[in-house]
Design a protein around this motif. Sequence first.
Motif, mmCIF file in Angstrom:
data_model
loop_
_atom_site.group_PDB
_atom_site.id
_atom_site.type_symbol
_atom_site.label_atom_id
_atom_site.label_comp_id
_atom_site.label_asym_id
_atom_site.label_seq_id
_atom_site.Cartn_x
_atom_site.Cartn_y
_atom_site.Cartn_z
ATOM 1 N N GLY A 113 115.101 95.159 100.250
ATOM 2 C CA GLY A 113 114.318 94.250 100.004
ATOM 3 C C GLY A 113 113.801 94.218 98.629
ATOM 4 O O GLY A 113 113.406 93.226 97.946
ATOM 5 N N ALA A 114 113.241 95.426 98.240
ATOM 6 C CA ALA A 114 112.716 95.359 96.714
ATOM 7 C C ALA A 114 113.697 95.067 95.670
ATOM 8 O O ALA A 114 113.323 94.170 94.870
ATOM 9 N N VAL A 115 114.875 95.405 95.736
ATOM 10 C CA VAL A 115 115.880 94.876 94.855
ATOM 11 C C VAL A 115 116.007 93.407 94.652
ATOM 12 O O VAL A 115 116.009 92.765 93.751
ATOM 13 N N PHE A 116 116.195 92.881 96.066
ATOM 14 C CA PHE A 116 116.143 91.491 96.113
ATOM 15 C C PHE A 116 115.227 90.855 95.736
ATOM 16 O O PHE A 116 115.238 89.744 94.936
ATOM 17 N N TRP A 117 113.800 91.171 95.673
ATOM 18 C CA TRP A 117 112.783 90.545 95.485
ATOM 19 C C TRP A 117 112.746 90.686 93.813
ATOM 20 O O TRP A 117 112.424 89.547 93.190
ATOM 21 N N TYR A 118 113.046 91.703 93.385
ATOM 22 C CA TYR A 118 113.061 91.628 91.567
ATOM 23 C C TYR A 118 114.362 90.946 91.093
ATOM 24 O O TYR A 118 114.074 90.143 90.220
ATOM 25 N N VAL A 119 115.442 90.888 91.608
ATOM 26 C CA VAL A 119 116.491 90.283 91.106
ATOM 27 C C VAL A 119 116.158 88.516 91.266
ATOM 28 O O VAL A 119 116.511 87.990 90.500
ATOM 29 N N THR A 120 115.543 88.284 92.264
ATOM 30 C CA THR A 120 115.468 86.795 92.716
ATOM 31 C C THR A 120 113.978 86.250 91.958
ATOM 32 O O THR A 120 113.707 85.006 92.322
ATOM 33 N N ARG A 121 113.324 86.886 91.162
ATOM 34 C CA ARG A 121 111.950 86.595 91.116
ATOM 35 C C ARG A 121 112.059 85.471 89.808
ATOM 36 O O ARG A 121 113.049 85.064 89.064
ATOM 37 N N PRO A 122 111.421 84.255 89.848
ATOM 38 C CA PRO A 122 111.315 83.476 88.800
ATOM 39 C C PRO A 122 110.879 83.874 87.496
ATOM 40 O O PRO A 122 110.025 84.603 87.326
ATOM 41 N N GLY A 123 112.061 83.489 86.575
ATOM 42 C CA GLY A 123 111.840 84.247 85.305
ATOM 43 C C GLY A 123 111.479 82.917 84.310
ATOM 44 O O GLY A 123 112.072 81.823 84.367
ATOM 45 N N THR A 124 110.561 83.017 83.453
ATOM 46 C CA THR A 124 110.033 81.907 82.562
ATOM 47 C C THR A 124 110.509 82.382 81.231
ATOM 48 O O THR A 124 110.682 83.572 80.995
ATOM 49 N N ALA A 125 110.174 81.220 80.299
ATOM 50 C CA ALA A 125 110.747 81.495 78.790
ATOM 51 C C ALA A 125 109.458 82.086 77.988
ATOM 52 O O ALA A 125 109.731 82.689 77.062
ATOM 53 N N GLY A 126 108.286 82.179 78.815
ATOM 54 C CA GLY A 126 107.228 82.648 78.147
ATOM 55 C C GLY A 126 106.384 81.734 77.317
ATOM 56 O O GLY A 126 107.061 80.989 76.604
ATOM 57 N N ALA A 127 105.155 81.920 77.438
ATOM 58 C CA ALA A 127 104.409 80.755 76.606
ATOM 59 C C ALA A 127 104.694 80.962 75.119
ATOM 60 O O ALA A 127 104.404 79.864 74.413
ATOM 61 N N GLU A 128 104.935 82.125 74.694
ATOM 62 C CA GLU A 128 105.032 82.176 72.985
ATOM 63 C C GLU A 128 106.267 81.208 72.766
ATOM 64 O O GLU A 128 106.166 80.927 71.473
ATOM 65 N N THR A 129 107.004 80.851 73.500
ATOM 66 C CA THR A 129 108.396 79.878 73.065
ATOM 67 C C THR A 129 107.881 78.485 72.599
ATOM 68 O O THR A 129 108.359 78.035 71.702
ATOM 69 N N TYR A 130 106.758 77.965 73.540
ATOM 70 C CA TYR A 130 106.201 76.544 73.078
ATOM 71 C C TYR A 130 104.906 77.012 72.621
ATOM 72 O O TYR A 130 104.257 75.703 72.005
ATOM 73 N N ALA A 131 104.400 77.950 72.109
ATOM 74 C CA ALA A 131 103.201 77.995 71.260
ATOM 75 C C ALA A 131 103.077 77.263 70.132
ATOM 76 O O ALA A 131 104.199 77.594 69.216
ATOM 77 N N GLY A 132 101.785 76.726 69.811
ATOM 78 C CA GLY A 132 101.870 76.146 68.500
ATOM 79 C C GLY A 132 102.873 74.813 67.980
ATOM 80 O O GLY A 132 102.617 74.409 67.110
ATOM 81 N N LEU A 133 103.540 74.732 69.010
ATOM 82 C CA LEU A 133 104.426 73.189 68.952
ATOM 83 C C LEU A 133 103.586 72.099 69.081
ATOM 84 O O LEU A 133 102.870 71.758 70.193
#
Length: 299
Positions: free
Chosen positions: A15-35
């Motif tokens: 269950g822990a592996v499933f929860w980790y693998v399927t977690r929502p990943g984002t690009a990170g605020a720094e990708t769009y910061a300052g635009l």
Amino acid sequence: MKAFVTLLFLAVLGGAVFWYVTRPGTAGAETYAGLTGDAARGETVFWAGGCASCHAAPGAEGEERLVMAGGTALASSFGTFYAPNISPDPEAGIGGWSVADLGNAMQAGVAPGGAHLYPAFPYTSYTKAEPQDIADLHAFMATLPASDAANKAHDVGFPYTIRRLLGGWKSLFLDDAWVLTNATTDRLARGRYLVEALGHCGECHTPRNRLGGLDTANWLGGAANPAGEGRIPNITPGGLDWSEADIAEYLKSGFTPEFDVAGGEMAEVVQNTAQLSDEDRASIAAYLKAVPAVESAAQ
């Protein structure tokens, strides 16, 4: 007792592996910061991305196509999805979204609250978009009319209602690599960007495997119509013998070389591509002549 403890441990670990693998990943605020977004450039992104085709209300024409009220039904073998309201309304739409919120939805398939979005929204293509284009689109969409239309719930059954499973799906199919790797001219590179990223042409014209991932070995080679009627055509040189000029004219006027006219969903697409520059339409045409030919659509 020992066997039970072992099974319990393995279940918790799994269950822990499933929860980790399927977690929502984002690009990170720094990708769009300052635009800083430019609404005029964002209008080109809007039309190239085909936003109105899905997010305008069904049957909308003229200026009403700029009201992103949602509601269009998108049929698939996994159920029917309904395009949401993406107007600037702060409650019913996305008026409260930041550039990073829009970017993470479009490029990572993750909503502001952290939930996975269904890939009926073509983030598998938009993931290749430039962050500046996302900022420009955000600026343009803020200028559009607001709508308070409520979103319609998707019609999908178990297990597709478990959005967490999409984390595993993304690990298999969310990829920002270009399909056409040898874009050797500026025109080809622009055409590739418009077709593979913003225009997301492959989402309809490329066949899918049983899990719904794109079969890039048959890129743009035609696919079953998810609505169940007919096939979406092969637009590689193996299925489309039009010249670059023919393709560019079709994307502008909707007329084929045989003086037929675009119909169905393609008529919607032409309403978008007609808003692009002649140079952009020529770039798309150059790309479609450069992709490897698929001689027969995958069944």
